[in-house]
Design a protein around this motif. Structure first.
Motif, PDB file in Angstrom:
ATOM      1  N   SER A  47      22.220  66.271   1.500  1.00 17.50           N
ATOM      2  CA  SER A  47      21.942  64.838   1.512  1.00 17.50           C
ATOM      3  C   SER A  47      22.759  64.075   0.471  1.00 17.50           C
ATOM      4  O   SER A  47      23.022  64.567  -0.629  1.00 17.50           O
ATOM      5  CB  SER A  47      20.445  64.625   1.248  1.00 17.50           C
ATOM      6  OG  SER A  47      20.155  63.254   1.109  1.00 17.50           O
ATOM      7  N   LYS A  64      21.512  61.343  -0.745  1.00 18.27           N
ATOM      8  CA  LYS A  64      20.439  60.938  -1.645  1.00 18.27           C
ATOM      9  C   LYS A  64      19.623  62.175  -2.017  1.00 18.27           C
ATOM     10  O   LYS A  64      18.424  62.257  -1.751  1.00 18.27           O
ATOM     11  CB  LYS A  64      19.566  59.883  -0.980  1.00 18.27           C
ATOM     12  CG  LYS A  64      20.331  58.597  -0.629  1.00 18.27           C
ATOM     13  CD  LYS A  64      19.434  57.582   0.061  1.00 18.27           C
ATOM     14  CE  LYS A  64      20.208  56.317   0.396  1.00 18.27           C
ATOM     15  NZ  LYS A  64      19.351  55.310   1.095  1.00 18.27           N
ATOM     16  N   SER A 107      17.617  65.166  -3.852  1.00 18.52           N
ATOM     17  CA  SER A 107      16.631  65.331  -4.913  1.00 18.52           C
ATOM     18  C   SER A 107      17.293  66.054  -6.081  1.00 18.52           C
ATOM     19  O   SER A 107      18.351  66.680  -5.935  1.00 18.52           O
ATOM     20  CB  SER A 107      15.448  66.145  -4.403  1.00 18.52           C
ATOM     21  OG  SER A 107      15.862  67.458  -4.069  1.00 18.52           O
ATOM     22  N   GLN A 116      19.945  70.283   1.659  1.00 14.35           N
ATOM     23  CA  GLN A 116      18.870  69.315   1.917  1.00 14.35           C
ATOM     24  C   GLN A 116      19.319  68.408   3.055  1.00 14.35           C
ATOM     25  O   GLN A 116      20.458  67.945   3.068  1.00 14.35           O
ATOM     26  CB  GLN A 116      18.573  68.477   0.678  1.00 14.35           C
ATOM     27  CG  GLN A 116      17.330  67.584   0.817  1.00 14.35           C
ATOM     28  CD  GLN A 116      17.009  66.878  -0.492  1.00 14.35           C
ATOM     29  OE1 GLN A 116      17.902  66.399  -1.191  1.00 14.35           O
ATOM     30  NE2 GLN A 116      15.731  66.822  -0.856  1.00 14.35           N
ATOM     31  N   ALA A 127      17.657  65.297   5.809  1.00 16.60           N
ATOM     32  CA  ALA A 127      16.574  64.515   6.411  1.00 16.60           C
ATOM     33  C   ALA A 127      16.570  64.743   7.919  1.00 16.60           C
ATOM     34  O   ALA A 127      17.390  65.481   8.462  1.00 16.60           O
ATOM     35  CB  ALA A 127      16.772  63.039   6.078  1.00 16.60           C
ATOM     36  N   SER A 159      20.756  63.228   9.718  1.00 16.51           N
ATOM     37  CA  SER A 159      21.723  63.225   8.630  1.00 16.51           C
ATOM     38  C   SER A 159      23.002  63.915   9.065  1.00 16.51           C
ATOM     39  O   SER A 159      23.005  64.752   9.978  1.00 16.51           O
ATOM     40  CB  SER A 159      21.161  63.931   7.391  1.00 16.51           C
ATOM     41  OG  SER A 159      21.035  65.316   7.627  1.00 16.51           O
ATOM     42  N   ASP A 213       8.304  66.986   1.139  1.00 18.06           N
ATOM     43  CA  ASP A 213       9.568  66.317   0.815  1.00 18.06           C
ATOM     44  C   ASP A 213      10.178  65.768   2.103  1.00 18.06           C
ATOM     45  O   ASP A 213      10.720  66.520   2.917  1.00 18.06           O
ATOM     46  CB  ASP A 213      10.526  67.304   0.141  1.00 18.06           C
ATOM     47  CG  ASP A 213      11.783  66.628  -0.387  1.00 18.06           C
ATOM     48  OD1 ASP A 213      12.039  65.462  -0.012  1.00 18.06           O
ATOM     49  OD2 ASP A 213      12.524  67.257  -1.164  1.00 18.06           O
ATOM     50  N   ARG A 244      12.777  64.127   2.470  1.00 15.09           N
ATOM     51  CA  ARG A 244      14.237  64.244   2.499  1.00 15.09           C
ATOM     52  C   ARG A 244      14.697  65.593   3.039  1.00 15.09           C
ATOM     53  O   ARG A 244      15.891  65.816   3.213  1.00 15.09           O
ATOM     54  CB  ARG A 244      14.795  64.040   1.089  1.00 15.09           C
ATOM     55  CG  ARG A 244      14.724  62.611   0.592  1.00 15.09           C
ATOM     56  CD  ARG A 244      15.119  62.483  -0.864  1.00 15.09           C
ATOM     57  NE  ARG A 244      14.132  63.098  -1.753  1.00 15.09           N
ATOM     58  CZ  ARG A 244      14.168  63.024  -3.080  1.00 15.09           C
ATOM     59  NH1 ARG A 244      15.160  62.363  -3.676  1.00 15.09           N
ATOM     60  NH2 ARG A 244      13.238  63.590  -3.811  1.00 15.09           N
TER      61      ARG A 244
END
Length: 322
Positions: free
Chosen positions: A148, A150, A152, A262, A264, A267, A292, A294
């Motif tokens: 991702s 964004k 974590s 990671q 979503a 994505s 989570d 995400r």
């Protein structure tokens, strides 16, 4: 009056590349059975032409000569339908090669000895790759790390640690130069202190300008340490929104394995993993907390059969390719 130049698989790849960029569609290379028999010869360095030494007139004459070829490559028909003139196409190719040469970069066509083996065998391989940096990275074991934008803190730190550990074990880390997990992966490879920096950045746009600009300091460090920058686009072509999903096949195609750090529910990283699975690659997915949001795409991919791992140490115990 047309001057017929000797047929060249190498030149066919370069012209196919230019036309595919102008028409904005993937075009197949001339890979009939007789052509496959010629592939071994075409890949011999002694048989190849230095494209940077070819004049504009040479390109024009070659393109003109192929227009009446009964077994013409796919690019010929596209040029006719799109009304691309031979001189206009020759100028695009000549100018692109001029820019590549001026910036001390390289053009790796499909028939080049350094064209990556795994990438050559995907369903829609690029006809050419523009490369800047240490080309020796193309021939080393490669592993993709994506995730991702964004990310974590957990995904970012695991991406960084995994990349560093893989680099120290002799792997080259492949990613897309984006914010989040991609940037963490390239940074981790840098932190291995190995030269050239064992990482390949696959850009969506041409190499005249690296995107996103907010990562300029990272790209400067990568360039200084001879990391490899790769793009399918012509030198001065800026990245457009539709370029990002197109370049995922190169990230997946270069990699023996793919680690999804990671993703979503929707994505680019998830699309990269799906494409890697279609290509027969093993895809490993970092496990996140169940709440989570995400990582919804990550959980779905695990449910569909991707291999889970808990941490970068766990990944290293699972993948024994190094």
């Amino acid at each position: 009056w047309r001057v017929c130049m000797p047929y060249s698989l190498q030149l066919e790849a370069i012209i196919t590349h230019a036309v595919s960029q102008l028409a904005y569609k993937w075009l197949p290379l001339p890979l009939s059975f007789p052509t496959r028999l010629l592939l071994a010869e075409a890949m011999q360095v002694s048989e190849r032409i230095d494209p940077f030494h070819l004049t504009l007139g040479y390109w024009h004459s070659y393109i003109e000569g192929q227009r009446d070829n009964v077994s013409a490559s796919a690019w010929v028909g596209v040029c006719e339908r799109r009304s691309f003139s031979p001189m206009g196409l020759a100028t695009v190719i000549f100018d692109n090669l001029l820019q590549i040469h001026r910036h001390e970069a390289s053009l790796i066509d499909y028939f080049h000895p350094l064209y990556p083996y795994l990438l050559r065998h995907i369903q829609d391989p690029p006809a050419c790759l523009t490369c800047m940096g240490d080309l020796s990275l193309l021939s080393k074991p490669k592993l993709g790390i994506v995730g991702s934008r964004k990310a974590s803190d957990f995904a970012y730190q695991e991406s960084r640690a995994l990349a560093q550990a893989l680099a120290e074990k002799g792997a080259v880390v492949v990613s897309g130069g984006a914010l989040g997990c991609d940037a963490a992966a390239h940074l981790g490879a840098l932190e291995s202190d190995i030269l050239p920096a064992p990482t390949i950045v696959v850009f969506a746009g041409g190499l005249h300008k690296f995107y996103p600009q907010c990562l300029d300091s990272l790209f400067t460090r990568l360039k200084r340490q001879k990391a490899l920058f790769v793009s399918e686009r012509l030198w001065e072509y800026p990245a457009r929104p539709m370029d990002f999903p197109v370049r995922i096949r190169i990230i997946a195609g270069l990699s023996s394995y793919l680690a999804l750090m990671q993703a979503a529910a929707k994505s680019g990283a998830l699309k990269t993993a799906s494409y890697a699975l279609e290509q027969g690659r093993e895809v490993y997915v970092l496990v996140h907390e169940s709440d989570d949001v995400r990582a919804e795409g990550s959980r779905r991919l695990i449910e569909e059969g991707a291999l889970p791992f808990q941490s970068y140490q766990d990944f290293l115990s699972l993948v024994l390719m190094y």
